[in-house]
Design an enzyme around this catalytic site. Sequence first.
Site, PDB file in Angstrom:
ATOM      1  N   LYS A  11       0.840  -1.200   0.000  1.00 50.49           N
ATOM      2  CA  LYS A  11       0.000   0.000   0.000  1.00 50.49           C
ATOM      3  C   LYS A  11       0.873   1.248   0.000  1.00 50.49           C
ATOM      4  CE  LYS A  11      -3.636  -2.500   2.271  1.00 50.49           C
ATOM      5  NZ  LYS A  11      -4.013  -3.125   3.528  1.00 50.49           N
ATOM      6  N   GLN A  36      -5.488  -2.369   9.507  1.00 50.72           N
ATOM      7  CA  GLN A  36      -5.235  -3.681   8.915  1.00 50.72           C
ATOM      8  C   GLN A  36      -5.841  -4.785   9.782  1.00 50.72           C
ATOM      9  OE1 GLN A  36      -3.723  -4.174   5.882  1.00 50.72           O
ATOM     10  NE2 GLN A  36      -4.191  -6.337   6.125  1.00 50.72           N
ATOM     11  N   ASP A  92     -11.672   1.571   3.456  1.00 51.39           N
ATOM     12  CA  ASP A  92     -11.925   0.131   3.355  1.00 51.39           C
ATOM     13  C   ASP A  92     -13.413  -0.156   3.111  1.00 51.39           C
ATOM     14  OD1 ASP A  92      -9.891  -1.780   3.481  1.00 51.39           O
ATOM     15  OD2 ASP A  92      -9.526  -1.400   5.610  1.00 51.39           O
TER      16      ASP A  92
HETATM   17  N1  GUN Z   1      -6.984  -7.812   5.723  1.00 58.20           N
HETATM   18  C1  GUN Z   1      -7.218  -8.579   4.639  1.00 58.20           C
HETATM   19  N2  GUN Z   1      -7.834  -7.867   3.680  1.00 58.20           N
HETATM   20  C2  GUN Z   1      -8.003  -6.627   4.164  1.00 58.20           C
HETATM   21  C3  GUN Z   1      -8.579  -5.430   3.650  1.00 58.20           C
HETATM   22  O1  GUN Z   1      -9.085  -5.357   2.521  1.00 58.20           O
HETATM   23  N3  GUN Z   1      -8.535  -4.360   4.477  1.00 58.20           N
HETATM   24  C4  GUN Z   1      -8.003  -4.408   5.723  1.00 58.20           C
HETATM   25  N4  GUN Z   1      -8.030  -3.302   6.456  1.00 58.20           N
HETATM   26  N5  GUN Z   1      -7.472  -5.484   6.235  1.00 58.20           N
HETATM   27  C5  GUN Z   1      -7.475  -6.588   5.465  1.00 58.20           C
END
Ligand code: GUN
Length: 287
Positions: free
Chosen positions: A53, A97, A120
Amino acid sequence: MSKIMDGRKVAQDTEKEIIRKTKELKERTGIVPGLASILIGNDPASEIYVRNKRTACGRCGMHSEEYNLPEETTENELLSLINQLNINKSIHGILVQLPLPLHIDPTKAIRKVSPVKDVDGFHPENTGKLLQGEPGLVSCTPYGIEKLLDYYNIEIYGKHVVVVGRSNIVGKPAAAVMLNRDATVTIAHLETENLRPITTAADILIVAIGDPQFIKKEMVKDGAVIVDVGINRNETGKIVGDVDFEDVKEKASYLTPVPGGVGPMTITMLLWNTLKAAEIFAGDKYP
Ligand code: GUN
């Protein structure tokens, strides 16, 4: 032989548009979209996601901040960090996350993120808007799947979409995205009895169950479009999806590979959402 939906290529093309729009926003308003990622503990997969990211933000000319906190971080410490980021004017997107350590309630963290910064798309305000077909921030994987299908001109309207998986992150929002595009949607999952007649009825099959190579050719219709969201390691350590790629490839009309299918789209849509949040912050109308 099916056509491969190349998520890396579509992600790259989408990124070009993000770069152009980010530059335009900056020139017009002085605002640089900013993403804050919070990672608690040392889960290796999560560390890779967060690193990807960060580099993607760099490529797109966005500002990114990372908060890598120790496993022992308390729920209150996390909630107060989210509060600070909610009022920080250089941050337009906040990502916590998942998974979080067991002593932290993920629903509390998700609800604490301001809905306008919830890139998200996990906050109940955004999931509610999605279900009601109102504009809002849409969770990145389902949004990426929609982009991928559109890129390959795959018709969604009126088609039977079967989603296997009912997670809050993928299955449920993917079903809502497809419903909003006038598909007929069935949601199945690991508890579904007699799954095969359901999956073989799908024009578009979206699979997100986290079970390596679960979908075999007997479970798909001739000419079906197959979207594989799974990322698993098999016994030999190789990364494989929830679909047995080699087994279904002669039967499907379009198919996503793993890796290189849905995965790259998820990160790109996160940047797309961050840009969108920054544009709304700048007073732009959306959509
Ligand atoms: N963990 C696995 N996929 C994701 C996601 O799309 N967003 C977040 N914040 N955590 C994750």
